[in-house]
Scaffold this motif. Structure first.
Motif, mmCIF file in Angstrom:
data_model
loop_
_atom_site.group_PDB
_atom_site.id
_atom_site.type_symbol
_atom_site.label_atom_id
_atom_site.label_comp_id
_atom_site.label_asym_id
_atom_site.label_seq_id
_atom_site.Cartn_x
_atom_site.Cartn_y
_atom_site.Cartn_z
ATOM 1 N N GLY A 111 35.982 31.117 25.744
ATOM 2 C CA GLY A 111 36.102 32.500 26.178
ATOM 3 C C GLY A 111 35.188 32.855 27.331
ATOM 4 N N ILE A 112 35.352 34.077 27.797
ATOM 5 C CA ILE A 112 34.535 34.638 28.873
ATOM 6 C C ILE A 112 34.069 36.015 28.404
ATOM 7 N N SER A 113 32.769 36.191 28.284
ATOM 8 C CA SER A 113 32.217 37.486 27.899
ATOM 9 C C SER A 113 31.718 38.201 29.140
ATOM 10 N N TYR A 114 31.748 39.540 29.095
ATOM 11 C CA TYR A 114 31.312 40.283 30.270
ATOM 12 C C TYR A 114 30.610 41.581 29.875
ATOM 13 N N ALA A 115 29.795 42.073 30.805
ATOM 14 C CA ALA A 115 29.128 43.369 30.681
ATOM 15 C C ALA A 115 29.245 44.069 32.014
ATOM 16 N N GLN A 116 29.491 45.386 31.989
ATOM 17 C CA GLN A 116 29.728 46.112 33.242
ATOM 18 C C GLN A 116 29.249 47.549 33.130
ATOM 19 N N THR A 117 28.736 48.059 34.261
ATOM 20 C CA THR A 117 28.434 49.482 34.390
ATOM 21 C C THR A 117 28.779 49.927 35.808
ATOM 22 N N GLY A 118 28.936 51.233 35.977
ATOM 23 C CA GLY A 118 29.110 51.815 37.301
ATOM 24 C C GLY A 118 30.345 51.310 38.026
ATOM 25 N N ASP A 119 30.191 51.052 39.327
ATOM 26 C CA ASP A 119 31.316 50.671 40.171
ATOM 27 C C ASP A 119 31.418 49.171 40.415
ATOM 28 N N CYS A 120 30.650 48.360 39.742
ATOM 29 C CA CYS A 120 30.865 46.918 39.833
ATOM 30 C C CYS A 120 32.160 46.582 39.100
ATOM 31 N N MET A 121 32.939 45.680 39.677
ATOM 32 C CA MET A 121 34.238 45.345 39.110
ATOM 33 C C MET A 121 34.335 43.852 38.805
ATOM 34 N N ILE A 122 35.086 43.543 37.733
ATOM 35 C CA ILE A 122 35.319 42.160 37.316
ATOM 36 C C ILE A 122 36.822 41.963 37.146
ATOM 37 N N PHE A 123 37.348 40.897 37.738
ATOM 38 C CA PHE A 123 38.778 40.596 37.671
ATOM 39 C C PHE A 123 38.973 39.161 37.189
ATOM 40 N N ALA A 124 39.979 38.958 36.355
ATOM 41 C CA ALA A 124 40.416 37.614 35.976
ATOM 42 C C ALA A 124 41.756 37.361 36.659
ATOM 43 N N VAL A 125 41.880 36.214 37.318
ATOM 44 C CA VAL A 125 43.113 35.856 38.011
ATOM 45 C C VAL A 125 43.698 34.623 37.319
ATOM 46 N N TYR A 126 44.953 34.754 36.885
ATOM 47 C CA TYR A 126 45.579 33.692 36.096
ATOM 48 C C TYR A 126 46.336 32.704 36.975
ATOM 49 N N GLU A 127 46.712 31.576 36.374
ATOM 50 C CA GLU A 127 47.384 30.508 37.109
ATOM 51 C C GLU A 127 48.691 30.976 37.731
ATOM 52 N N ASN A 128 49.331 31.982 37.127
ATOM 53 C CA ASN A 128 50.588 32.507 37.681
ATOM 54 C C ASN A 128 50.362 33.577 38.743
ATOM 55 N N GLY A 129 49.093 33.852 39.082
ATOM 56 C CA GLY A 129 48.769 34.823 40.116
ATOM 57 C C GLY A 129 48.504 36.227 39.622
ATOM 58 N N ASN A 130 48.764 36.486 38.345
ATOM 59 C CA ASN A 130 48.514 37.821 37.812
ATOM 60 C C ASN A 130 47.016 38.132 37.814
ATOM 61 N N VAL A 131 46.704 39.378 38.156
ATOM 62 C CA VAL A 131 45.311 39.830 38.187
ATOM 63 C C VAL A 131 45.074 40.781 37.022
ATOM 64 N N ARG A 132 44.090 40.467 36.225
ATOM 65 C CA ARG A 132 43.714 41.306 35.080
ATOM 66 C C ARG A 132 42.415 42.028 35.404
ATOM 67 N N ILE A 133 42.464 43.334 35.371
ATOM 68 C CA ILE A 133 41.282 44.146 35.670
ATOM 69 C C ILE A 133 40.493 44.329 34.379
ATOM 70 N N LEU A 134 39.276 43.807 34.339
ATOM 71 C CA LEU A 134 38.467 43.890 33.119
ATOM 72 C C LEU A 134 37.607 45.146 33.081
ATOM 73 N N THR A 135 37.475 45.813 34.212
ATOM 74 C CA THR A 135 36.592 46.980 34.280
ATOM 75 C C THR A 135 37.267 48.077 35.081
ATOM 76 N N ARG A 136 36.630 49.208 35.177
ATOM 77 C CA ARG A 136 37.203 50.322 35.935
ATOM 78 C C ARG A 136 36.127 50.956 36.821
ATOM 79 N N PRO A 137 36.516 51.389 38.031
ATOM 80 C CA PRO A 137 35.534 52.018 38.922
ATOM 81 C C PRO A 137 35.245 53.450 38.476
ATOM 82 N N ILE A 138 34.064 53.926 38.786
ATOM 83 C CA ILE A 138 33.617 55.270 38.380
ATOM 84 C C ILE A 138 33.231 56.069 39.612
ATOM 85 N N ILE A 139 33.677 57.303 39.699
ATOM 86 C CA ILE A 139 33.205 58.194 40.767
ATOM 87 C C ILE A 139 31.764 58.563 40.462
#
Length: 244
Positions: A111-139
């Motif tokens: 697995g892949i564990s993650y931690a996020q705050t604020g406007d930092c973003m983390i994306f997982a990109v799969y072998e088929n090209g799909n992009v999974r957004i693991l986080t969300r940006p904040i104003i």
């Protein structure tokens, strides 16, 4: 695994972003320093945002054993608080606080564990090209740091760790992990929506250095931030692309 990194300053001569690439442990991250509104600066012209981000990066690149990300983030937040106390910062006034947003991942066997705050973003990109957004940006509104209607920032406050987002995904099918600070977001116009998938694939296809060169040209074409609304002409830029 292949690791590609980039970090560079924007408008300021001081880069308040920081990178986490541990020399032996599978932990990686991007950090975006948040300068206090009262504008603390050391005699070396280091801002609070710079000191917060480098304190967190130093901690994560020197740990000897991986435990839970929650525990590591809590320790890093405490170190920011201690650093402020040593500098004589009045911690009772939120506007005085140094802080940083984080996007951190740890690679595990399955697995892949993650931690996020604020406007930092983390994306997982799969072998088929799909992009999974693991986080969300904040104003960002500084008054809403670590508040129920706001967003999380590691600024030494005890409640800061309650506003960090954590998660874990399977490694199955994941080809790339992309971690970025908001300075790497591609500018969009007033009526446009950010196409995260397109942006991430552009980073992977171009490579971070060439992507930054193209991004900087767009920013410099709109110095008043009129065509592409943003907080400043050019923000500090930090990113990591992990190719599994």
């Amino acid at each position: 695994m292949r690791i590609e990194t980039f970090t560079g300053n924007g408008m300021s001569s001081l880069n308040e972003d920081a990178l986490i690439v541990h020399p032996t442990l599978p932990i990686y991250g991007v950090i975006d320093g948040v300068t206090s509104l009262h504008g603390f600066v050391t005699d070396k012209e280091q801002t609070g945002g710079y000191l917060a981000s480098t304190t967190i990066a130093r901690y994560f690149t020197h740990i000897h054993k991986l435990i839970s990300l929650q525990e590591h983030v809590s320790t890093a937040n405490l170190l920011v608080r201690l650093h402020m106390q040593e500098a004589g910062i009045d911690l009772t006034v939120k506007q005085n606080l140094w802080g940083a947003a984080i996007g951190i991942v740890t690679m595990e066997k399955h697995g892949i564990s993650y931690a996020q705050t604020g406007d930092c973003m983390i994306f997982a990109v799969y072998e088929n090209g799909n992009v999974r957004i693991l986080t969300r940006p904040i104003i960002q509104n500084r008054e809403l740091q670590n508040e129920p209607t706001g967003y999380g920032v590691l600024n030494g406050e005890e409640q800061a760790i309650e506003y960090v987002e954590y998660g874990k995904i399977s490694r199955v099918g994941v080809k790339h992990l992309v971690l970025v600070t908001d300075g790497l977001f591609w500018p969009v116009g007033h009526q446009e929506k950010q196409d995260w998938s397109q942006m991430v694939h552009k980073m992977i296809d171009m490579g971070l250095e060439h992507y930054v060169q193209a991004l900087t040209m767009v920013e410099e074409s709109d110095p008043e931030c009129l065509k592409y609304p943003r907080f400043k002409t050019s923000d500090d830029k930090t990113g990591i692309i992990l190719t599994l």
